[in-house]
Design a protein around this motif. Sequence first.
Motif, PDB file in Angstrom:
ATOM      1  N   LEU A  88       6.275  59.656   3.419  1.00  0.00           N
ATOM      2  CA  LEU A  88       6.686  59.071   2.144  1.00  0.00           C
ATOM      3  C   LEU A  88       5.528  58.313   1.503  1.00  0.00           C
ATOM      4  O   LEU A  88       5.226  58.500   0.316  1.00  0.00           O
ATOM      5  CB  LEU A  88       7.881  58.141   2.347  1.00  0.00           C
ATOM      6  CG  LEU A  88       8.346  57.360   1.101  1.00  0.00           C
ATOM      7  CD1 LEU A  88       8.761  58.304  -0.021  1.00  0.00           C
ATOM      8  CD2 LEU A  88       9.495  56.421   1.458  1.00  0.00           C
ATOM      9  N   SER A 104       2.779  60.763   0.270  1.00  0.00           N
ATOM     10  CA  SER A 104       3.115  61.536  -0.936  1.00  0.00           C
ATOM     11  C   SER A 104       3.104  60.662  -2.187  1.00  0.00           C
ATOM     12  O   SER A 104       2.701  61.109  -3.260  1.00  0.00           O
ATOM     13  CB  SER A 104       4.483  62.222  -0.770  1.00  0.00           C
ATOM     14  OG  SER A 104       5.497  61.292  -0.458  1.00  0.00           O
ATOM     15  N   VAL A 105       3.503  59.400  -2.046  1.00  0.00           N
ATOM     16  CA  VAL A 105       3.453  58.471  -3.189  1.00  0.00           C
ATOM     17  C   VAL A 105       1.996  58.215  -3.586  1.00  0.00           C
ATOM     18  O   VAL A 105       1.639  58.259  -4.776  1.00  0.00           O
ATOM     19  CB  VAL A 105       4.154  57.131  -2.853  1.00  0.00           C
ATOM     20  CG1 VAL A 105       3.877  56.103  -3.944  1.00  0.00           C
ATOM     21  CG2 VAL A 105       5.664  57.344  -2.718  1.00  0.00           C
ATOM     22  N   ILE A 138       0.255  61.052  -5.522  1.00  0.00           N
ATOM     23  CA  ILE A 138       0.532  61.184  -6.961  1.00  0.00           C
ATOM     24  C   ILE A 138      -0.638  60.600  -7.750  1.00  0.00           C
ATOM     25  O   ILE A 138      -1.160  61.221  -8.695  1.00  0.00           O
ATOM     26  CB  ILE A 138       1.846  60.468  -7.346  1.00  0.00           C
ATOM     27  CG1 ILE A 138       3.031  61.127  -6.642  1.00  0.00           C
ATOM     28  CG2 ILE A 138       2.055  60.498  -8.871  1.00  0.00           C
ATOM     29  CD1 ILE A 138       4.347  60.358  -6.800  1.00  0.00           C
ATOM     30  N   TYR A 169       3.767  66.594  -5.852  1.00  0.00           N
ATOM     31  CA  TYR A 169       3.810  65.353  -5.071  1.00  0.00           C
ATOM     32  C   TYR A 169       4.920  64.413  -5.533  1.00  0.00           C
ATOM     33  O   TYR A 169       5.486  63.668  -4.723  1.00  0.00           O
ATOM     34  CB  TYR A 169       2.447  64.654  -5.095  1.00  0.00           C
ATOM     35  CG  TYR A 169       1.513  65.201  -4.050  1.00  0.00           C
ATOM     36  CD1 TYR A 169       1.812  65.042  -2.696  1.00  0.00           C
ATOM     37  CD2 TYR A 169       0.369  65.904  -4.399  1.00  0.00           C
ATOM     38  CE1 TYR A 169       0.984  65.566  -1.714  1.00  0.00           C
ATOM     39  CE2 TYR A 169      -0.465  66.425  -3.417  1.00  0.00           C
ATOM     40  CZ  TYR A 169      -0.158  66.251  -2.082  1.00  0.00           C
ATOM     41  OH  TYR A 169      -0.965  66.779  -1.100  1.00  0.00           O
ATOM     42  N   ILE A 170       5.242  64.434  -6.823  1.00  0.00           N
ATOM     43  CA  ILE A 170       6.381  63.644  -7.303  1.00  0.00           C
ATOM     44  C   ILE A 170       7.662  64.161  -6.641  1.00  0.00           C
ATOM     45  O   ILE A 170       8.506  63.379  -6.174  1.00  0.00           O
ATOM     46  CB  ILE A 170       6.498  63.709  -8.839  1.00  0.00           C
ATOM     47  CG1 ILE A 170       5.333  62.943  -9.485  1.00  0.00           C
ATOM     48  CG2 ILE A 170       7.833  63.136  -9.313  1.00  0.00           C
ATOM     49  CD1 ILE A 170       5.274  63.073 -10.995  1.00  0.00           C
ATOM     50  N   ALA A 207       7.605  63.182  -2.888  1.00  0.00           N
ATOM     51  CA  ALA A 207       7.921  61.768  -2.677  1.00  0.00           C
ATOM     52  C   ALA A 207       9.417  61.520  -2.825  1.00  0.00           C
ATOM     53  O   ALA A 207      10.024  60.780  -2.033  1.00  0.00           O
ATOM     54  CB  ALA A 207       7.139  60.904  -3.668  1.00  0.00           C
ATOM     55  N   SER A 208      10.034  62.130  -3.833  1.00  0.00           N
ATOM     56  CA  SER A 208      11.471  61.955  -4.070  1.00  0.00           C
ATOM     57  C   SER A 208      12.286  62.493  -2.897  1.00  0.00           C
ATOM     58  O   SER A 208      13.230  61.845  -2.428  1.00  0.00           O
ATOM     59  CB  SER A 208      11.879  62.668  -5.367  1.00  0.00           C
ATOM     60  OG  SER A 208      11.144  62.180  -6.469  1.00  0.00           O
ATOM     61  N   PHE A 243      11.946  60.409   0.207  1.00  0.00           N
ATOM     62  CA  PHE A 243      12.719  59.175   0.068  1.00  0.00           C
ATOM     63  C   PHE A 243      14.174  59.397   0.500  1.00  0.00           C
ATOM     64  O   PHE A 243      14.787  58.525   1.126  1.00  0.00           O
ATOM     65  CB  PHE A 243      12.670  58.689  -1.384  1.00  0.00           C
ATOM     66  CG  PHE A 243      13.389  57.386  -1.614  1.00  0.00           C
ATOM     67  CD1 PHE A 243      12.919  56.205  -1.040  1.00  0.00           C
ATOM     68  CD2 PHE A 243      14.537  57.338  -2.391  1.00  0.00           C
ATOM     69  CE1 PHE A 243      13.585  55.003  -1.244  1.00  0.00           C
ATOM     70  CE2 PHE A 243      15.206  56.144  -2.598  1.00  0.00           C
ATOM     71  CZ  PHE A 243      14.727  54.972  -2.019  1.00  0.00           C
TER      72      PHE A 243
END
Length: 243
Positions: free
Chosen positions: A193, A196-197, A200, A216-217, A220-221, A224
Amino acid sequence: MNSTAFEYFRTAASLVFTPQCFDNYFFDFNYLDVPCFKSSLSKALGLLIILGSLTVRVPQIVKIYNNQSGKGINIVAVTLDLSAITIYMAYSFIKGFPFSAWGDATFLAVQTVIVGALVLYYESSQTKAISYLLGYLVVCYVMLSGLTPLNVLWSLQTFNILLVIFGKLTQAWTNYNNGHTGQLSAITLFMLLGGSVARIFTSMQETGDNVVIMTYISSASANFVLVLQLWWYWNVDIKEKSE
């Protein structure tokens, strides 16, 4: 500092600072240069992500090995995740993006294919595990050797967004049906997590590729969601649920 030592320092600093930014910081003492700050931060984050990626899935691998079980880990989700990582790695390599922008994908790919092989080894058979590894090596050769045209890799990278979402949510659905997160590692999920954040930002700075940024957005989602499930099922007894 003598000239030789300074040159060594400058060479090492080039991992984070461009030549212009190095001069700005160490000769002109201009610490308020915003573009240099963003560039240096991006490269520093990229290096940290690469260093973290060296061991990001190791806790997961160790957990599977110690328990001699891949229970709760969806092999389809692992394979989709591996596919997305490999496509991004090949696309970035052929495009000539800086290694700091995608190098973590290399180490993630190695560890992810090991996770997949271990799951097959403990939950299915040794033959399937070996075939999985050999098949992946063939795919890597085809995608990274130049045999695959760039326009095909670009199309695959566009499709990557769906692969990432579907792969992560497949695992999330498995967790929901099982009522627990099985052999998933908390350390690995949190590191994925965070990585990946951070990616971005580094992708915006170092590639400017909207497809990569959106990938990557999405990652990340989806990561999460898995972290939320980990928290929700934290105190669930896996053996009790299995019975």
